[in-house]
Write an enzyme that holds these catalytic residues in place. Structure first.
Site, mmCIF file in Angstrom:
data_model
loop_
_atom_site.group_PDB
_atom_site.id
_atom_site.type_symbol
_atom_site.label_atom_id
_atom_site.label_comp_id
_atom_site.label_asym_id
_atom_site.label_seq_id
_atom_site.Cartn_x
_atom_site.Cartn_y
_atom_site.Cartn_z
ATOM 1 N N ASN A 1 0.848 -1.192 0.000
ATOM 2 C CA ASN A 1 0.000 0.000 0.000
ATOM 3 C C ASN A 1 0.885 1.243 0.000
ATOM 4 O OD1 ASN A 1 0.400 0.922 2.898
ATOM 5 N ND2 ASN A 1 -0.320 -1.180 3.206
ATOM 6 N N ASP B 1 -4.653 -6.113 4.655
ATOM 7 C CA ASP B 1 -5.783 -6.899 5.153
ATOM 8 C C ASP B 1 -5.832 -8.286 4.522
ATOM 9 O OD1 ASP B 1 -6.841 -4.954 6.906
ATOM 10 O OD2 ASP B 1 -7.614 -3.846 5.185
ATOM 11 N N LYS C 1 -14.474 1.490 14.375
ATOM 12 C CA LYS C 1 -13.188 0.803 14.622
ATOM 13 C C LYS C 1 -12.762 0.958 16.081
ATOM 14 C CE LYS C 1 -11.560 1.067 9.878
ATOM 15 N NZ LYS C 1 -10.765 1.763 8.889
HETATM 16 N N1 CTP Z 1 -4.747 -2.837 11.802
HETATM 17 C C1 CTP Z 1 -4.097 -3.942 12.325
HETATM 18 N N2 CTP Z 1 -4.098 -5.116 11.639
HETATM 19 C C2 CTP Z 1 -4.743 -5.237 10.470
HETATM 20 C C3 CTP Z 1 -5.403 -4.112 9.919
HETATM 21 C C4 CTP Z 1 -5.385 -2.935 10.609
HETATM 22 O O1 CTP Z 1 -3.518 -3.841 13.401
HETATM 23 N N3 CTP Z 1 -4.726 -6.383 9.815
HETATM 24 C C5 CTP Z 1 -4.761 -1.576 12.569
HETATM 25 C C6 CTP Z 1 -4.106 -0.391 11.859
HETATM 26 O O2 CTP Z 1 -2.755 -0.248 12.256
HETATM 27 C C7 CTP Z 1 -4.941 0.784 12.347
HETATM 28 C C8 CTP Z 1 -6.313 0.174 12.599
HETATM 29 O O3 CTP Z 1 -6.111 -1.208 12.732
HETATM 30 O O4 CTP Z 1 -4.478 1.303 13.568
HETATM 31 C C9 CTP Z 1 -7.326 0.435 11.514
HETATM 32 O O5 CTP Z 1 -6.757 0.117 10.245
HETATM 33 P P1 CTP Z 1 -7.506 0.486 8.900
HETATM 34 O O6 CTP Z 1 -6.670 0.030 7.759
HETATM 35 O O7 CTP Z 1 -7.995 1.884 8.955
HETATM 36 O O8 CTP Z 1 -8.832 -0.404 8.982
HETATM 37 P P2 CTP Z 1 -9.082 -1.928 8.911
HETATM 38 O O9 CTP Z 1 -9.309 -2.434 10.310
HETATM 39 O O10 CTP Z 1 -8.056 -2.633 8.127
HETATM 40 O O11 CTP Z 1 -10.495 -1.951 8.176
HETATM 41 P P3 CTP Z 1 -10.840 -1.470 6.652
HETATM 42 O O12 CTP Z 1 -9.616 -1.778 5.825
HETATM 43 O O13 CTP Z 1 -12.019 -2.301 6.303
HETATM 44 O O14 CTP Z 1 -11.157 -0.014 6.715
#
Ligand code: CTP
Length: 392
Positions: free
Chosen positions: A209, A278, A336
């Site tokens: 990313n 993810d 979240k």
């Molecule tokens: N995070 C994490 N582990 C993952 C994904 C996210 O620890 N596999 C943490 C990120 O470091 C951040 C928070 O969760 O502090 C939210 O991450 P974000 O990418 O905004 O959201 P996601 O939980 O991944 O959800 P989405 O992609 O559906 O928005």
């Protein structure tokens, strides 16, 4: 705080040298004892007499003048100094210091000085951004010399850009912070994750990313300045970790999870600034996939949600997350915050944050307090976030 401190002010040949009059006057008003060293070029921009009058001290301009008392002047002054401030600092003086050159009083003084050194550069943007100068700054920072960034605005050459001497009041605040650091997080252990994880497809390709890691690295730097013991777990970035911060490098979400879980029981605070992938490919090919055999579909697995796992495991730790969103920023961030059992979430719009040096975020606490911060540098944003964490 600065009363009775001995400040040595080095002034070099930049048009911003005229601002050193205001700087001197403000420092004297605060009760400091200011001794000024001017380079030859600086004397073309502002008169030593002006500065001698304002500082109420003799101004040193010539290394080979007969000393007024027979101490070796640069050594005796170095013994007395609480801090050496060079403002404005030209590209030339920064280059000379980085090379260890001592061919006038100021550069000789720098080598003899054991007090903290703070440099406030001022120059044209092209000079400031020149990689040679930036390398010199990096080298000096690694040696523990402090820098205060120039500001963006109209430059003397008629151009607009970064290069204006930092505001006089800001310089004074930084001097105070160096001489009497405020360390409200002393004794606290903080774990910070940063960067964007990379999930391999084959030996050269990965799913990644656009995270630059700048926010997480700025948080690590500020947390350390606030006195915390910082561990940074970093996915790949182009950045140098802050000096003194223990940094563990990882590549994938699963490696990041392993490292985070090892350290989690021993820390007081976790800030999860990493952009964790993810999804990761179900299968990693051991050989490079040839274009003739490239599969039409790459199957993916969900990666572990590290922060959500910490939210379930947490005892007394404070958990801070980020929400990277492209729509419904606040509503999604609040979900979240709740679902991952966080104490604080920093909502940022990916359009204004990813890869940039500035960001505009909204900080939301568990109690529902919502604070929208203005567009700030990532370092300043980090400062605001860490202050919020401190208040928790
Ligand atoms: N995070 C994490 N582990 C993952 C994904 C996210 O620890 N596999 C943490 C990120 O470091 C951040 C928070 O969760 O502090 C939210 O991450 P974000 O990418 O905004 O959201 P996601 O939980 O991944 O959800 P989405 O992609 O559906 O928005």
């Amino acid at each position: 705080m600065l009363k009775d401190k001995n400040i040595v002010l080095g002034i070099t040949g930049s048009i911003a040298a005229y601002k050193s009059a205001e700087l001197t006057s403000q420092l004297v008003k605060l009760g400091t004892n200011v001794t000024i060293i001017m380079t030859n070029s600086a004397t073309h921009f502002i008169s030593p007499l002006t500065l001698a009058t304002l500082s109420k001290n003799k101004v040193i301009t010539d290394f080979f003048e007969t000393p007024s008392n027979f101490e070796v002047e640069h050594i005796s002054l170095a013994d007395k100094a609480d801090i050496l401030l060079i403002a404005p600092a030209t590209a030339n003086i920064i280059g000379k210091i980085a090379a260890g050159i001592a061919d006038d009083f100021l550069t000789t003084f720098v080598l003899a000085c054991r007090a903290p050194i703070l440099i406030a550069p001022a120059m044209n943007e092209r000079m400031y951004l020149n990689p040679i100068l930036q390398e010199n700054i990096k080298k000096l920072k690694n040696r523990g010399i402090y820098f205060i960034e120039p500001e963006v605005g109209n430059l003397a050459c008629g151009e607009k850009g970064i290069g204006r001497l930092a505001d006089v009041h800001k310089i004074i605040v930084v001097i105070g912070a160096i001489l009497e650091p405020v360390t409200p997080l002393k004794g606290k252990k903080i774990l910070i994750t940063a960067g964007g994880t990379q999930e391999p497809i084959d030996p050269i390709r990965y799913i990644g990313n656009r995270s630059s890691g700048k926010m997480g690295y700025a948080l690590a730097e500020v947390a350390q300045e606030f006195g915390a013991e910082v561990t940074l777990i970093s996915a790949p970035t182009q950045l140098e970790p802050p000096v003194g911060v223990q940094t563990i490098f990882v590549e994938t979400a699963s490696q990041m999870r392993d490292e985070v879980l090892k350290i989690f029981p021993c820390v007081d605070i976790v800030i999860s600034a990493a952009a964790v992938a993810d999804f990761s490919p179900k299968e990693i090919k051991s050989q490079k996939i040839k274009k003739t055999t490239l599969p039409p579909v790459i199957e993916l697995n969900k990666t572990p949600d590290i922060l959500a796992e910490l939210g379930q495991k947490k005892q007394a730790q404070i958990l801070v997350g980020f929400a990277a969103e492209s729509e419904n920023l606040i509503a999604n961030a609040k979900v979240k915050l709740k679902e991952k059992n966080l104490d604080l979430i920093v909502a940022n719009d990916i359009k204004t944050a990813f890869g940039k040096d500035t960001t505009q975020v909204t900080v939301i606490t568990r109690d529902g307090e919502v604070e929208e911060l203005p567009l700030l540098s990532k370092k300043e944003t980090a400062r605001q976030i860490i202050k919020k964490v401190e208040s928790l």
